[in-house]
Design an enzyme around this catalytic site. Sequence first.
Site, PDB file in Angstrom:
ATOM      1  N   SER A 286      24.400  17.900  11.806  1.00 40.10           N
ATOM      2  CA  SER A 286      23.623  19.057  11.342  1.00 40.10           C
ATOM      3  C   SER A 286      23.236  19.954  12.492  1.00 40.10           C
ATOM      4  O   SER A 286      22.914  19.471  13.588  1.00 40.10           O
ATOM      5  CB  SER A 286      22.361  18.559  10.625  1.00 40.10           C
ATOM      6  OG  SER A 286      21.483  19.650  10.373  1.00 40.10           O
TER       7      SER A 286
ATOM      8  N   TYR B  19      15.341  13.145  10.314  1.00 40.34           N
ATOM      9  CA  TYR B  19      16.699  13.504   9.863  1.00 40.34           C
ATOM     10  C   TYR B  19      17.531  14.034  11.033  1.00 40.34           C
ATOM     11  O   TYR B  19      18.647  13.553  11.299  1.00 40.34           O
ATOM     12  CB  TYR B  19      16.562  14.552   8.752  1.00 40.34           C
ATOM     13  CG  TYR B  19      17.816  15.269   8.318  1.00 40.34           C
ATOM     14  CD1 TYR B  19      18.595  14.772   7.271  1.00 40.34           C
ATOM     15  CD2 TYR B  19      18.217  16.472   8.918  1.00 40.34           C
ATOM     16  CE1 TYR B  19      19.736  15.446   6.848  1.00 40.34           C
ATOM     17  CE2 TYR B  19      19.346  17.146   8.500  1.00 40.34           C
ATOM     18  CZ  TYR B  19      20.101  16.633   7.468  1.00 40.34           C
ATOM     19  OH  TYR B  19      21.231  17.302   7.052  1.00 40.34           O
TER      20      TYR B  19
HETATM   21  N1  LIG Z   1      23.479  21.659   2.808  1.00 44.09           N
HETATM   22  C1  LIG Z   1      23.183  21.888   4.075  1.00 44.09           C
HETATM   23  O1  LIG Z   1      22.610  22.926   4.414  1.00 44.09           O
HETATM   24  C2  LIG Z   1      23.534  20.872   5.136  1.00 44.09           C
HETATM   25  C3  LIG Z   1      23.363  21.230   6.485  1.00 44.09           C
HETATM   26  C4  LIG Z   1      23.665  20.315   7.479  1.00 44.09           C
HETATM   27  C5  LIG Z   1      24.134  19.060   7.146  1.00 44.09           C
HETATM   28  N2  LIG Z   1      24.301  18.723   5.829  1.00 44.09           N
HETATM   29  C6  LIG Z   1      24.798  17.367   5.537  1.00 44.09           C
HETATM   30  O2  LIG Z   1      25.933  17.461   4.703  1.00 44.09           O
HETATM   31  C7  LIG Z   1      26.054  16.267   3.932  1.00 44.09           C
HETATM   32  C8  LIG Z   1      26.247  16.626   2.465  1.00 44.09           C
HETATM   33  O3  LIG Z   1      25.081  17.312   2.018  1.00 44.09           O
HETATM   34  P1  LIG Z   1      25.096  18.339   0.792  1.00 44.09           P
HETATM   35  O4  LIG Z   1      24.377  19.556   1.257  1.00 44.09           O
HETATM   36  O5  LIG Z   1      26.450  18.467   0.215  1.00 44.09           O
HETATM   37  O6  LIG Z   1      24.093  17.569  -0.194  1.00 44.09           O
HETATM   38  P2  LIG Z   1      24.103  17.343  -1.773  1.00 44.09           P
HETATM   39  O7  LIG Z   1      24.703  18.514  -2.479  1.00 44.09           O
HETATM   40  O8  LIG Z   1      22.702  16.938  -2.106  1.00 44.09           O
HETATM   41  O9  LIG Z   1      25.109  16.088  -1.964  1.00 44.09           O
HETATM   42  C9  LIG Z   1      24.780  14.861  -1.385  1.00 44.09           C
HETATM   43  C10 LIG Z   1      25.869  13.845  -1.650  1.00 44.09           C
HETATM   44  O10 LIG Z   1      25.538  12.640  -0.952  1.00 44.09           O
HETATM   45  C11 LIG Z   1      25.482  11.555  -1.859  1.00 44.09           C
HETATM   46  N3  LIG Z   1      24.433  10.613  -1.443  1.00 44.09           N
HETATM   47  C12 LIG Z   1      23.126  10.852  -1.213  1.00 44.09           C
HETATM   48  N4  LIG Z   1      22.506   9.706  -0.862  1.00 44.09           N
HETATM   49  C13 LIG Z   1      23.442   8.722  -0.866  1.00 44.09           C
HETATM   50  C14 LIG Z   1      23.433   7.331  -0.595  1.00 44.09           C
HETATM   51  N5  LIG Z   1      22.304   6.680  -0.278  1.00 44.09           N
HETATM   52  N6  LIG Z   1      24.592   6.653  -0.683  1.00 44.09           N
HETATM   53  C15 LIG Z   1      25.735   7.278  -1.029  1.00 44.09           C
HETATM   54  N7  LIG Z   1      25.819   8.581  -1.324  1.00 44.09           N
HETATM   55  C16 LIG Z   1      24.676   9.305  -1.243  1.00 44.09           C
HETATM   56  C17 LIG Z   1      25.207  12.170  -3.226  1.00 44.09           C
HETATM   57  O11 LIG Z   1      25.706  11.282  -4.222  1.00 44.09           O
HETATM   58  P3  LIG Z   1      25.119  11.215  -5.748  1.00 44.09           P
HETATM   59  O12 LIG Z   1      24.860  12.628  -6.178  1.00 44.09           O
HETATM   60  O13 LIG Z   1      26.232  10.559  -6.519  1.00 44.09           O
HETATM   61  O14 LIG Z   1      23.887  10.374  -5.699  1.00 44.09           O
HETATM   62  C18 LIG Z   1      25.996  13.478  -3.128  1.00 44.09           C
HETATM   63  O15 LIG Z   1      27.352  13.259  -3.416  1.00 44.09           O
HETATM   64  C19 LIG Z   1      24.785  15.454   4.208  1.00 44.09           C
HETATM   65  O16 LIG Z   1      25.054  14.454   5.176  1.00 44.09           O
HETATM   66  C20 LIG Z   1      23.831  16.477   4.777  1.00 44.09           C
HETATM   67  O17 LIG Z   1      22.843  15.886   5.601  1.00 44.09           O
HETATM   68  C21 LIG Z   1      24.024  19.599   4.823  1.00 44.09           C
END
Ligand SMILES: NC(=O)c1ccc[n+]([C@@H]2O[C@H](COP(=O)([O-])OP(=O)(O)OC[C@H]3O[C@@H](n4cnc5c(N)ncnc54)[C@H](OP(=O)(O)O)[C@@H]3O)[C@@H](O)[C@H]2O)c1
Length: 247
Positions: free
Chosen positions: A142, A155
Amino acid sequence: MNIVLITGGSRGIGAATALECARRGMGVVLTYNNNPTAANGVVDEITAAGGSAVALKLDVADSASFAAFRDDVVQALTTTWNRDSFDYLVNNAGYGAYHPFETVTEQEFDDLFKVHLRGPFFLTQTLLPVIADGGHIVNMVSATSRVATAGVSPYASFKGGLAVLTRYLAKELGERRIRANSVAPGAIRTELGGGLNDEFEALLTSQTALGRVGEPIDVAVAIAGLLSEDSRWVNGQSIEISGGYQI
Ligand SMILES: NC(=O)c1ccc[n+]([C@@H]2O[C@H](COP(=O)([O-])OP(=O)(O)OC[C@H]3O[C@@H](n4cnc5c(N)ncnc54)[C@H](OP(=O)(O)O)[C@@H]3O)[C@@H](O)[C@H]2O)c1
């Protein structure tokens, strides 16, 4: 056909990455935790477009389940692709939560640790025997590890740790020609941490050189590009995918 395993492929960046990898001809194993319906929807979209994909249950916080998960992966590889290994691992699963440093509890800290550092560490270790030589590991980190953002200190600390782990993976797995890189998104429009409201989006837009927040596909194409042969000499790096956030 190359096969990619993406954790947290049911929604957000993981789902977009699954769809993009399938569009580029890869077989896809995606995992879900609480949303099997959403995961199956991604699988259906891939198969409807002529691709191949399988959805498996995985809680990244539950390392005791990883050996059984590896068995599920091998079963799916054999049944669907007649393979006993896969090529690319994308450690993407995660969640966001607002925890000011002064009030974050040990439980909240431990929960984030399990998903964002301990989980990817031991999941990668467990899956290593079924990752093909010459493969590639991408860890989702991130931009908050570079730009201190009030309320996400645990985080961001674990994401920073995962970026360090990535370099160690690149070093220690080099003899198997396995590359490891991390990808650091800026603000991306997903449901992470409850998603973006208009005010927050306006602030993030003003802080981003390209003048908008990112969409999941912006990160997905970067990951698919990293997995491709064109990126074969990129190894041990953390690459920010943020449109120029706070530069
Ligand atoms: N969005 C941003 O701005 C951003 C920025 C920097 C980094 N990130 C990183 O990008 C990654 C994806 O995030 P996103 O924004 O796409 O979030 P999201 O839309 O909330 O999706 C999160 C995904 O992770 C899965 N998940 C959550 N907790 C889990 C666990 N304990 N075990 C297995 N699967 C789990 C969820 O599965 P279910 O729905 O099936 O529970 C879902 O598929 C994360 O690592 C996040 O920290 C995101």
